[in-house]
Scaffold this motif. Sequence first.
Motif, PDB file in Angstrom:
ATOM      1  N   ALA A  28     101.051-100.677 -29.110  1.00 36.10           N
ATOM      2  CA  ALA A  28     100.978-100.314 -27.697  1.00 36.10           C
ATOM      3  C   ALA A  28      99.639 -99.644 -27.376  1.00 36.10           C
ATOM      4  CB  ALA A  28     102.131 -99.385 -27.331  1.00 36.10           C
ATOM      5  N   GLY A  29      99.146 -98.827 -28.318  1.00 32.66           N
ATOM      6  CA  GLY A  29      97.856 -98.182 -28.106  1.00 32.66           C
ATOM      7  C   GLY A  29      96.719 -99.189 -28.037  1.00 32.66           C
ATOM      8  N   ILE A  30      96.769-100.191 -28.897  1.00 32.26           N
ATOM      9  CA  ILE A  30      95.732-101.221 -28.880  1.00 32.26           C
ATOM     10  C   ILE A  30      95.791-102.033 -27.590  1.00 32.26           C
ATOM     11  CG2 ILE A  30      94.993-103.373 -29.984  1.00 32.26           C
ATOM     12  CD1 ILE A  30      95.763-102.117 -32.651  1.00 32.26           C
ATOM     13  N   LEU A  31      96.997-102.359 -27.151  1.00 24.64           N
ATOM     14  CA  LEU A  31      97.146-103.089 -25.899  1.00 24.64           C
ATOM     15  C   LEU A  31      96.652-102.259 -24.720  1.00 24.64           C
ATOM     16  CD1 LEU A  31     100.651-104.755 -26.431  1.00 24.64           C
ATOM     17  CD2 LEU A  31      98.396-105.837 -26.539  1.00 24.64           C
ATOM     18  N   GLY A  32      96.931-100.940 -24.761  1.00 27.37           N
ATOM     19  CA  GLY A  32      96.435-100.064 -23.697  1.00 27.37           C
ATOM     20  C   GLY A  32      94.917-100.031 -23.669  1.00 27.37           C
ATOM     21  N   ALA A  33      94.299 -99.957 -24.842  1.00 32.57           N
ATOM     22  CA  ALA A  33      92.838 -99.976 -24.912  1.00 32.57           C
ATOM     23  C   ALA A  33      92.290-101.294 -24.388  1.00 32.57           C
ATOM     24  CB  ALA A  33      92.395 -99.749 -26.352  1.00 32.57           C
ATOM     25  N   ASN A  34      92.943-102.404 -24.727  1.00 35.32           N
ATOM     26  CA  ASN A  34      92.533-103.711 -24.207  1.00 35.32           C
ATOM     27  C   ASN A  34      92.569-103.734 -22.694  1.00 35.32           C
ATOM     28  OD1 ASN A  34      91.707-105.334 -26.270  1.00 35.32           O
ATOM     29  ND2 ASN A  34      93.684-106.280 -26.634  1.00 35.32           N
ATOM     30  N   ASP A  35      93.648-103.205 -22.123  1.00 35.39           N
ATOM     31  CA  ASP A  35      93.768-103.162 -20.663  1.00 35.39           C
ATOM     32  C   ASP A  35      92.633-102.357 -20.057  1.00 35.39           C
ATOM     33  OD1 ASP A  35      96.043-104.672 -20.664  1.00 35.39           O
ATOM     34  OD2 ASP A  35      97.421-102.980 -20.539  1.00 35.39           O
ATOM     35  N   GLY A  36      92.325-101.206 -20.677  1.00 37.46           N
ATOM     36  CA  GLY A  36      91.245-100.380 -20.161  1.00 37.46           C
ATOM     37  C   GLY A  36      89.903-101.093 -20.222  1.00 37.46           C
ATOM     38  N   ILE A  37      89.656-101.768 -21.327  1.00 40.97           N
ATOM     39  CA  ILE A  37      88.385-102.491 -21.480  1.00 40.97           C
ATOM     40  C   ILE A  37      88.239-103.571 -20.423  1.00 40.97           C
ATOM     41  CG2 ILE A  37      87.083-104.042 -22.982  1.00 40.97           C
ATOM     42  CD1 ILE A  37      88.376-102.545 -25.370  1.00 40.97           C
ATOM     43  N   ALA A  60      83.117 -96.885  -8.609  1.00 39.90           N
ATOM     44  CA  ALA A  60      84.153 -97.896  -8.854  1.00 39.90           C
ATOM     45  C   ALA A  60      84.696 -97.781 -10.275  1.00 39.90           C
ATOM     46  CB  ALA A  60      83.578 -99.292  -8.627  1.00 39.90           C
ATOM     47  N   GLY A  61      83.796 -97.551 -11.235  1.00 35.82           N
ATOM     48  CA  GLY A  61      84.228 -97.472 -12.629  1.00 35.82           C
ATOM     49  C   GLY A  61      85.099 -96.260 -12.902  1.00 35.82           C
ATOM     50  N   VAL A  62      84.691 -95.107 -12.406  1.00 33.75           N
ATOM     51  CA  VAL A  62      85.477 -93.884 -12.627  1.00 33.75           C
ATOM     52  C   VAL A  62      86.823 -93.986 -11.913  1.00 33.75           C
ATOM     53  CG1 VAL A  62      85.577 -91.411 -12.192  1.00 33.75           C
ATOM     54  CG2 VAL A  62      83.448 -92.445 -13.002  1.00 33.75           C
ATOM     55  N   ALA A  63      86.817 -94.523 -10.695  1.00 34.23           N
ATOM     56  CA  ALA A  63      88.068 -94.683  -9.954  1.00 34.23           C
ATOM     57  C   ALA A  63      89.018 -95.619 -10.703  1.00 34.23           C
ATOM     58  CB  ALA A  63      87.788 -95.235  -8.564  1.00 34.23           C
ATOM     59  N   ALA A  64      88.465 -96.690 -11.261  1.00 34.29           N
ATOM     60  CA  ALA A  64      89.294 -97.635 -12.020  1.00 34.29           C
ATOM     61  C   ALA A  64      89.836 -96.992 -13.283  1.00 34.29           C
ATOM     62  CB  ALA A  64      88.473 -98.873 -12.377  1.00 34.29           C
ATOM     63  N   LEU A  65      89.015 -96.182 -13.948  1.00 30.14           N
ATOM     64  CA  LEU A  65      89.465 -95.502 -15.172  1.00 30.14           C
ATOM     65  C   LEU A  65      90.609 -94.528 -14.863  1.00 30.14           C
ATOM     66  CD1 LEU A  65      87.172 -93.923 -17.886  1.00 30.14           C
ATOM     67  CD2 LEU A  65      89.208 -92.751 -17.083  1.00 30.14           C
ATOM     68  N   VAL A  66      90.397 -93.667 -13.871  1.00 30.20           N
ATOM     69  CA  VAL A  66      91.406 -92.660 -13.544  1.00 30.20           C
ATOM     70  C   VAL A  66      92.672 -93.316 -13.007  1.00 30.20           C
ATOM     71  CG1 VAL A  66      91.957 -90.688 -12.073  1.00 30.20           C
ATOM     72  CG2 VAL A  66      89.683 -90.880 -13.104  1.00 30.20           C
ATOM     73  N   GLY A  67      92.507 -94.240 -12.058  1.00 32.36           N
ATOM     74  CA  GLY A  67      93.669 -94.908 -11.479  1.00 32.36           C
ATOM     75  C   GLY A  67      94.437 -95.716 -12.507  1.00 32.36           C
ATOM     76  N   GLY A  68      93.714 -96.406 -13.369  1.00 24.73           N
ATOM     77  CA  GLY A  68      94.374 -97.210 -14.397  1.00 24.73           C
ATOM     78  C   GLY A  68      95.115 -96.355 -15.411  1.00 24.73           C
ATOM     79  N   ALA A  69      94.491 -95.253 -15.833  1.00 26.13           N
ATOM     80  CA  ALA A  69      95.134 -94.377 -16.810  1.00 26.13           C
ATOM     81  C   ALA A  69      96.404 -93.751 -16.234  1.00 26.13           C
ATOM     82  CB  ALA A  69      94.160 -93.276 -17.243  1.00 26.13           C
ATOM     83  N   VAL A  70      96.337 -93.317 -14.976  1.00 27.18           N
ATOM     84  CA  VAL A  70      97.519 -92.727 -14.336  1.00 27.18           C
ATOM     85  C   VAL A  70      98.616 -93.771 -14.172  1.00 27.18           C
ATOM     86  CG1 VAL A  70      98.399 -91.705 -12.206  1.00 27.18           C
ATOM     87  CG2 VAL A  70      96.217 -90.931 -13.150  1.00 27.18           C
ATOM     88  N   SER A  71      98.212 -94.963 -13.764  1.00 31.95           N
ATOM     89  CA  SER A  71      99.189 -96.036 -13.585  1.00 31.95           C
ATOM     90  C   SER A  71      99.863 -96.405 -14.902  1.00 31.95           C
ATOM     91  CB  SER A  71      98.496 -97.270 -13.005  1.00 31.95           C
ATOM     92  OG  SER A  71      99.390 -98.348 -12.893  1.00 31.95           O
ATOM     93  N   MET A  72      99.080 -96.496 -15.970  1.00 31.03           N
ATOM     94  CA  MET A  72      99.639 -96.810 -17.283  1.00 31.03           C
ATOM     95  C   MET A  72     100.597 -95.717 -17.726  1.00 31.03           C
ATOM     96  SD  MET A  72      98.417 -99.698 -18.661  1.00 31.03           S
ATOM     97  CE  MET A  72      98.352 -99.474 -20.427  1.00 31.03           C
ATOM     98  N   ALA A  73     100.214 -94.463 -17.509  1.00 27.63           N
ATOM     99  CA  ALA A  73     101.054 -93.338 -17.923  1.00 27.63           C
ATOM    100  C   ALA A  73     102.378 -93.333 -17.156  1.00 27.63           C
ATOM    101  CB  ALA A  73     100.319 -92.020 -17.708  1.00 27.63           C
ATOM    102  N   LEU A  74     102.306 -93.555 -15.853  1.00 28.00           N
ATOM    103  CA  LEU A  74     103.523 -93.565 -15.043  1.00 28.00           C
ATOM    104  C   LEU A  74     104.447 -94.707 -15.446  1.00 28.00           C
ATOM    105  CD1 LEU A  74     102.133 -92.737 -11.485  1.00 28.00           C
ATOM    106  CD2 LEU A  74     103.549 -91.277 -12.942  1.00 28.00           C
ATOM    107  N   GLY A  75     103.857 -95.878 -15.632  1.00 31.64           N
ATOM    108  CA  GLY A  75     104.664 -97.030 -16.019  1.00 31.64           C
ATOM    109  C   GLY A  75     105.339 -96.828 -17.364  1.00 31.64           C
ATOM    110  N   GLU A  76     104.590 -96.268 -18.307  1.00 28.97           N
ATOM    111  CA  GLU A  76     105.142 -96.032 -19.641  1.00 28.97           C
ATOM    112  C   GLU A  76     106.212 -94.946 -19.590  1.00 28.97           C
ATOM    113  OE1 GLU A  76     105.046 -97.456 -23.529  1.00 28.97           O
ATOM    114  OE2 GLU A  76     104.055 -98.183 -21.723  1.00 28.97           O
ATOM    115  N   TYR A  77     105.986 -93.917 -18.772  1.00 30.59           N
ATOM    116  CA  TYR A  77     106.959 -92.832 -18.669  1.00 30.59           C
ATOM    117  C   TYR A  77     108.285 -93.347 -18.112  1.00 30.59           C
ATOM    118  CZ  TYR A  77     109.221 -88.468 -17.390  1.00 30.59           C
ATOM    119  OH  TYR A  77     110.122 -87.450 -17.280  1.00 30.59           O
ATOM    120  N   VAL A  78     108.223 -94.131 -17.057  1.00 29.28           N
ATOM    121  CA  VAL A  78     109.445 -94.671 -16.445  1.00 29.28           C
ATOM    122  C   VAL A  78     110.172 -95.594 -17.417  1.00 29.28           C
ATOM    123  CG1 VAL A  78     110.331 -96.173 -14.626  1.00 29.28           C
ATOM    124  CG2 VAL A  78     108.599 -94.456 -14.085  1.00 29.28           C
TER     125      VAL A  78
END
Length: 242
Positions: A28-37, A60-78
């Motif tokens: 899951a960690g590797i897949l998450g890193a792939n998504d971020g890349i 755009a890059g920072v917004a994508a990083l922060v938004g993507g990380a939060v989205s991934m965290a929320l999705g995984e938490y749920v």
Amino acid sequence: MTGTGSEAWHEDEPHRADVAARLNWLRAGILGANDGIVSVAAIVVGVAGATAGTGAVLTAGVAALVGGAVSMALGEYVSVSSQRDSQRALIAKERAELAEQPEEELAELTALYEQKGLTADTARRVAEELTGQDVLAAHLSAELNIDENEIVSPWHAAFASAVSFAIGAVLPLVGILLPPAAWRVPVTFVVVLVALAVTGALGARIGGGSKRRAGLRVVIGGALALAFTFLVGRLLGASGVA
């Protein structure tokens, strides 16, 4: 094999009860890193195709990083919260059944071991011995493949997902921001494709698949994503929309 009894394991084979869980987290960690890349690289390359302004690319890059990380965290938490609730409900149900009908549960456990190929007498003996040691653990393992002490944590999952995404996202950000403007996109392409080849090979190694095939698969997919977003950005920039 060398030794006897508990010493008779192959040294290169994992036998810990939590190996599968650990491999799943790592995968899951590797897949998450792939998504971020891929996702952040596609965004910054698209913006770079439309404008040479460093500020726009960085934003755009920072917004994508922060938004993507939060989205991934929320999705995984749920998702993991639902899994945890389901596990707890199954454990509670099994505990109640053991308290209300112990003989029926022992017969069920015996039948499960018979289905695994043991004779009726051996299956009964195994079921009785395991019941005497830890009846709940015996039934959870045989019936549900659950370990009461290894209930998944949604907070751990959310944190791991966010961190892996952010780590992956940093690579295209560095690739797009450090070089001179004329080299930004080519350097980012190289950085991203190399990173994807590495993560693809790692994922294949964990799963026991072909490293070359897995690496090639993610590299081709990443290259297509970057090419399309860059083309879209260039077209929008040329048309004056961006």
